[in-house]
Design an enzyme around this catalytic site. Structure first.
Site, mmCIF file in Angstrom:
data_model
loop_
_atom_site.group_PDB
_atom_site.id
_atom_site.type_symbol
_atom_site.label_atom_id
_atom_site.label_comp_id
_atom_site.label_asym_id
_atom_site.label_seq_id
_atom_site.Cartn_x
_atom_site.Cartn_y
_atom_site.Cartn_z
ATOM 1 N N TYR A 2 -9.951 7.756 19.377
ATOM 2 C CA TYR A 2 -11.018 7.196 18.541
ATOM 3 C C TYR A 2 -11.091 5.674 18.627
ATOM 4 O O TYR A 2 -11.785 5.039 17.841
ATOM 5 C CB TYR A 2 -10.879 7.726 17.101
ATOM 6 N N GLN A 6 0.821 -1.218 0.000
ATOM 7 C CA GLN A 6 0.000 0.000 0.000
ATOM 8 C C GLN A 6 0.850 1.260 0.000
ATOM 9 O O GLN A 6 0.329 2.376 -0.077
ATOM 10 C CB GLN A 6 -0.906 0.001 1.239
ATOM 11 N N TYR A 12 -9.718 -10.188 9.373
ATOM 12 C CA TYR A 12 -10.011 -10.709 8.036
ATOM 13 C C TYR A 12 -10.244 -12.221 8.093
ATOM 14 O O TYR A 12 -11.003 -12.766 7.319
ATOM 15 C CB TYR A 12 -8.852 -10.408 7.077
ATOM 16 N N HIS A 43 -0.811 -0.037 5.708
ATOM 17 C CA HIS A 43 -1.297 1.004 6.636
ATOM 18 C C HIS A 43 -0.315 2.154 6.838
ATOM 19 O O HIS A 43 0.184 2.381 7.937
ATOM 20 C CB HIS A 43 -1.659 0.389 8.005
ATOM 21 N N GLU A 90 -14.936 3.515 9.286
ATOM 22 C CA GLU A 90 -15.494 4.599 10.100
ATOM 23 C C GLU A 90 -15.377 5.959 9.427
ATOM 24 O O GLU A 90 -14.414 6.241 8.728
ATOM 25 C CB GLU A 90 -14.753 4.699 11.445
#
Ligand SMILES: [Ca+2]
Length: 384
Positions: free
Chosen positions: A267, A92, A278, A154, A257
């Site tokens: 949060y 990513q 997963y 991430h 979210e």
């Protein structure tokens, strides 16, 4: 005589406490929006990640593999911009966001987020440079997340300028188990105020923490931290009228979210989540905890949110002051209609390609980048 009002009052208190404790329910399918169409402006982009308009009307587009491209008069300049920092393109990670300094017209400064390191030890970085024609000059690295981790998951990493001239940058939690940082699952770093993983951070335009950051007086805390407890925010948007800051965040399986970002708050990730692993097991038994912020919207199944815009244009009157949230996995965009700090309804735009970014153009249309091998720049327009 007095028992009845007291009982009513008690019932009201219980009802209001129960309401306050009840987290928002996940959103499933939503209605399809009408009155819009999509036009492909150009294609041939290699996993584009972000776009930004220059005052000239030209556009910058990042490609994850590590190229910064220029679009002029609707055409992709074949020659990438030179002088980028060294970038790790893996999983990513790669070249991610691009954002202009609020005074770009005076200083020609652009800001880039990207990943650095190697496959076994990598992190998110932020650099700024002067855009001079087809080259970057005066490159300066403003941030390298100190916590290094393995693999390609991430990294975050959106940049959002605030009205006071500071910026927020979102940093991902580093990855799913078994990825480790400091002898624990990397995701647990989201709860540590000493770590930049799983945070939004707030910096001035030199990359320094402003003196009014929420944790500057907390011993041991990294003074750059703005909010805690995030998994991977890839959408950040400002409502310019109210000043509200919105963030869209990836869950694992389910539990994406939309959050209202306020300084110093937690949060919840990974202690509070609707998400499950997963591979099936639960991540936390809790969907709510005292002292942690509930999401405003929870998406299950995941939309895999990436790219978020607060729409202020006139081209789509029905979407004015709504959030426009790109989605990777369902290949769509969600329109989230707001009532102040709450979400009141949603609509779906089926794009048919993975949506990596969605932005409002200077012309008031919406522009979309698709995360594909042959990625496209798409313009959304009213259908009639
Ligand atoms: Ca959360």
């Amino acid at each position: 005589m007095f028992t009845r009002p007291a009982t009513v009052l008690a019932a009201l208190l219980i009802a209001s406490a129960a309401h306050a404790l009840a987290p928002v329910e996940p959103t499933g399918a939503v209605p399809e929006a009408t009155g819009w169409k999509q036009t492909t402006i150009l294609s041939g982009l290699d996993h584009p990640w972000a776009l930004a308009w220059l005052p000239s009307g030209d556009m910058l587009i990042t490609e994850r593999e590590g190229r910064l491209r220029l679009v002029r008069d609707g055409k992709l300049d074949p020659k990438p911009i030179e002088g980028l920092p060294e970038i790790l393109a893996h999983g990513q990670g790669g070249l991610m966001d691009v954002s202009l300094h609020p005074k770009f017209a005076d200083n020609q400064l652009i800001y880039l987020t990207y990943s650095i390191g190697d496959r076994n030890a990598n992190a998110t970085a932020l650099a700024r440079a002067r855009l001079d024609g087809h080259a970057l000059t005066d490159l300066r690295v403003l941030l390298e997340v100190p916590q290094k981790k393995k693999g390609g998951q991430h990294f975050g990493s959106r940049i959002l300028w605030l009205p006071d001239g500071t910026m927020l940058v979102s940093i991902g939690d580093g990855g799913n188990p078994p990825v480790q940082v400091d002898g624990e699952n990397s995701r647990n770093q989201a709860q540590r105020n000493t770590s930049l993983l799983g945070k939004t951070i707030r910096l001035d335009d030199q990359g320094q923490p402003p003196k009014d950051n929420p944790l500057v007086n907390t011993p041991g805390a990294d003074p750059r931290v703005f909010t805690l407890g995030h998994r991977n925010i890839q959408g950040l948007a400002l409502d310019p009228a109210s000043g509200r800051i919105w963030a869209s965040e990836h869950g694992a399986r389910g539990g994406d979210e939309l959050n209202l970002i306020q300084p110093g708050l937690n949060y919840g990730w990974p202690l509070v989540t609707f998400s499950i692993e997963y591979w099936g097991p639960s991540i936390s038994p809790d969907q709510h905890r005292e002292g942690m912020e509930d999401a405003v919207v929870v998406w299950t199944p995941c939309i895999a949110p990436s790219g978020l815009t607060f729409y202020t244009g006139d081209r789509f009157p029905a979407w004015k002051n709504a959030l426009i949230a790109g989605g990777l996995v369902l290949k769509q965009i969600r329109i989230v209609h707001l009532d102040g700090p709450k979400a009141k309804s949603q609509e779906n735009l089926a794009i048919g390609q993975r949506v990596r970014d969605v932005r409002q153009g200077p012309d008031g249309f919406l522009y979309v980048l698709t995360d594909e091998d042959n990625g496209a720049l798409i313009r959304l327009e009213p259908a009639n």
